[in-house]
Write a protein that holds these residues in place. Sequence first.
Motif, PDB file in Angstrom:
ATOM      1  N   ARG A   1       0.818  -1.226   0.000  1.00  0.00           N
ATOM      2  CA  ARG A   1       0.000   0.000   0.000  1.00  0.00           C
ATOM      3  C   ARG A   1       0.844   1.265   0.000  1.00  0.00           C
ATOM      4  O   ARG A   1       0.440   2.275  -0.568  1.00  0.00           O
ATOM      5  CB  ARG A   1      -0.943  -0.015   1.201  1.00  0.00           C
ATOM      6  CG  ARG A   1      -2.026  -1.088   1.036  1.00  0.00           C
ATOM      7  CD  ARG A   1      -3.080  -1.099   2.135  1.00  0.00           C
ATOM      8  NE  ARG A   1      -3.558   0.206   2.493  1.00  0.00           N
ATOM      9  CZ  ARG A   1      -3.614   0.670   3.753  1.00  0.00           C
ATOM     10  NH1 ARG A   1      -3.251  -0.094   4.764  1.00  0.00           N
ATOM     11  NH2 ARG A   1      -4.072   1.876   4.008  1.00  0.00           N
ATOM     12  N   GLY A   2       2.015   1.219   0.629  1.00  0.00           N
ATOM     13  CA  GLY A   2       2.869   2.400   0.689  1.00  0.00           C
ATOM     14  C   GLY A   2       3.833   2.498  -0.476  1.00  0.00           C
ATOM     15  O   GLY A   2       3.907   3.524  -1.143  1.00  0.00           O
ATOM     16  N   LEU A   3       4.582   1.434  -0.709  1.00  0.00           N
ATOM     17  CA  LEU A   3       5.654   1.474  -1.699  1.00  0.00           C
ATOM     18  C   LEU A   3       5.227   1.032  -3.097  1.00  0.00           C
ATOM     19  O   LEU A   3       5.997   1.175  -4.045  1.00  0.00           O
ATOM     20  CB  LEU A   3       6.840   0.626  -1.228  1.00  0.00           C
ATOM     21  CG  LEU A   3       7.506   1.106   0.074  1.00  0.00           C
ATOM     22  CD1 LEU A   3       8.586   0.123   0.502  1.00  0.00           C
ATOM     23  CD2 LEU A   3       8.076   2.500  -0.085  1.00  0.00           C
TER      24      LEU A   3
ATOM     25  N   CYS B   1      12.338   4.382 -10.360  1.00  0.00           N
ATOM     26  CA  CYS B   1      10.954   4.779 -10.563  1.00  0.00           C
ATOM     27  C   CYS B   1      10.965   5.932 -11.560  1.00  0.00           C
ATOM     28  O   CYS B   1      12.020   6.277 -12.091  1.00  0.00           O
ATOM     29  CB  CYS B   1      10.281   5.163  -9.246  1.00  0.00           C
ATOM     30  SG  CYS B   1      10.930   6.649  -8.472  1.00  0.00           S
ATOM     31  N   VAL B   2       9.823   6.502 -11.823  1.00  0.00           N
ATOM     32  CA  VAL B   2       9.752   7.682 -12.679  1.00  0.00           C
ATOM     33  C   VAL B   2       9.344   8.868 -11.816  1.00  0.00           C
ATOM     34  O   VAL B   2       8.758   8.709 -10.743  1.00  0.00           O
ATOM     35  CB  VAL B   2       8.791   7.487 -13.884  1.00  0.00           C
ATOM     36  CG1 VAL B   2       9.316   6.397 -14.817  1.00  0.00           C
ATOM     37  CG2 VAL B   2       7.390   7.180 -13.435  1.00  0.00           C
TER      38      VAL B   2
ATOM     39  N   GLU C   1       3.448  10.451  -5.075  1.00  0.00           N
ATOM     40  CA  GLU C   1       2.419   9.458  -4.735  1.00  0.00           C
ATOM     41  C   GLU C   1       2.946   8.471  -3.690  1.00  0.00           C
ATOM     42  O   GLU C   1       2.258   8.163  -2.703  1.00  0.00           O
ATOM     43  CB  GLU C   1       1.998   8.716  -6.004  1.00  0.00           C
ATOM     44  CG  GLU C   1       0.983   7.624  -5.782  1.00  0.00           C
ATOM     45  CD  GLU C   1       0.670   6.878  -7.078  1.00  0.00           C
ATOM     46  OE1 GLU C   1       0.415   5.668  -6.983  1.00  0.00           O
ATOM     47  OE2 GLU C   1       0.691   7.494  -8.151  1.00  0.00           O
ATOM     48  N   VAL C   2       4.160   7.975  -3.875  1.00  0.00           N
ATOM     49  CA  VAL C   2       4.746   7.041  -2.910  1.00  0.00           C
ATOM     50  C   VAL C   2       4.981   7.748  -1.575  1.00  0.00           C
ATOM     51  O   VAL C   2       4.683   7.196  -0.513  1.00  0.00           O
ATOM     52  CB  VAL C   2       6.052   6.420  -3.457  1.00  0.00           C
ATOM     53  CG1 VAL C   2       6.783   5.627  -2.380  1.00  0.00           C
ATOM     54  CG2 VAL C   2       5.753   5.519  -4.657  1.00  0.00           C
ATOM     55  N   ALA C   3       5.498   8.973  -1.619  1.00  0.00           N
ATOM     56  CA  ALA C   3       5.736   9.729  -0.380  1.00  0.00           C
ATOM     57  C   ALA C   3       4.440   9.907   0.399  1.00  0.00           C
ATOM     58  O   ALA C   3       4.387   9.663   1.614  1.00  0.00           O
ATOM     59  CB  ALA C   3       6.364  11.086  -0.695  1.00  0.00           C
ATOM     60  N   ASP C   4       3.373  10.318  -0.282  1.00  0.00           N
ATOM     61  CA  ASP C   4       2.082  10.524   0.388  1.00  0.00           C
ATOM     62  C   ASP C   4       1.539   9.216   0.956  1.00  0.00           C
ATOM     63  O   ASP C   4       1.037   9.185   2.084  1.00  0.00           O
ATOM     64  CB  ASP C   4       1.062  11.132  -0.581  1.00  0.00           C
ATOM     65  CG  ASP C   4       1.396  12.569  -0.967  1.00  0.00           C
ATOM     66  OD1 ASP C   4       2.223  13.205  -0.274  1.00  0.00           O
ATOM     67  OD2 ASP C   4       0.832  13.052  -1.975  1.00  0.00           O
TER      68      ASP C   4
ATOM     69  N   VAL D   1      15.160   3.480  -1.061  1.00  0.00           N
ATOM     70  CA  VAL D   1      15.268   4.728  -1.815  1.00  0.00           C
ATOM     71  C   VAL D   1      14.623   4.510  -3.176  1.00  0.00           C
ATOM     72  O   VAL D   1      14.986   3.588  -3.902  1.00  0.00           O
ATOM     73  CB  VAL D   1      16.737   5.161  -1.994  1.00  0.00           C
ATOM     74  CG1 VAL D   1      16.819   6.425  -2.846  1.00  0.00           C
ATOM     75  CG2 VAL D   1      17.398   5.376  -0.638  1.00  0.00           C
ATOM     76  N   PHE D   2      13.634   5.332  -3.493  1.00  0.00           N
ATOM     77  CA  PHE D   2      13.056   5.362  -4.831  1.00  0.00           C
ATOM     78  C   PHE D   2      13.818   6.444  -5.580  1.00  0.00           C
ATOM     79  O   PHE D   2      13.859   7.591  -5.126  1.00  0.00           O
ATOM     80  CB  PHE D   2      11.566   5.671  -4.778  1.00  0.00           C
ATOM     81  CG  PHE D   2      10.738   4.464  -4.502  1.00  0.00           C
ATOM     82  CD1 PHE D   2       9.811   4.016  -5.439  1.00  0.00           C
ATOM     83  CD2 PHE D   2      10.874   3.748  -3.328  1.00  0.00           C
ATOM     84  CE1 PHE D   2       9.050   2.894  -5.194  1.00  0.00           C
ATOM     85  CE2 PHE D   2      10.125   2.623  -3.079  1.00  0.00           C
ATOM     86  CZ  PHE D   2       9.206   2.191  -4.019  1.00  0.00           C
TER      87      PHE D   2
END
Length: 165
Positions: A51-53, A95-96, A102-105, A139-140
């Motif tokens: 759900r987060g990553l 990632c892009v 989105e991932v941070a939120d 790290v993304f």
Amino acid sequence: MSTFNAFDISPVPAPGPDAQPPELFRGIYGMPMFARIPCPDLQASVNFWTRGLGFFELFGIPGRLVHLRRWAFQDVLLVPGPAAEPSGLKLSFACVLSQLDEVADACRAFPGSDVQGPTDTPWNTRDLAVSTPEGARVVFTAAKPLVPGSAEAVGLADVGIVAPR
């Protein structure tokens, strides 16, 4: 010694503000690399990673292992066990740019989450650092378009990486 253009097999798209992530890959392959992460609470870890990553569960062996994946060649095996001692080790996943916020939120929505960034790097990426419930540092990293003449392009040229014109 033979070589080939490894970009031909990489799922990572060319950098740019409109870059789109590849489709999720649900196939089976011989994994060239994977992380194995012990988790005191396997279900809480699976929940955070999915759900987060943004990983998905490829398959699981109840009580023994959960195989997670994002893009092709981004595999993580979560296994029951005590959390590893912090070591400073970080796992980086491509990632892009459009995925970072989105991932941070999503990760910040988890109580007690530790999310840092996104921040720009001298090697021309924008990175987001996240601590997972079992203590892994993830790290993304998203490549930014390399602008000829920019500070990043000059810094990379100084170590032999020259931006195409």
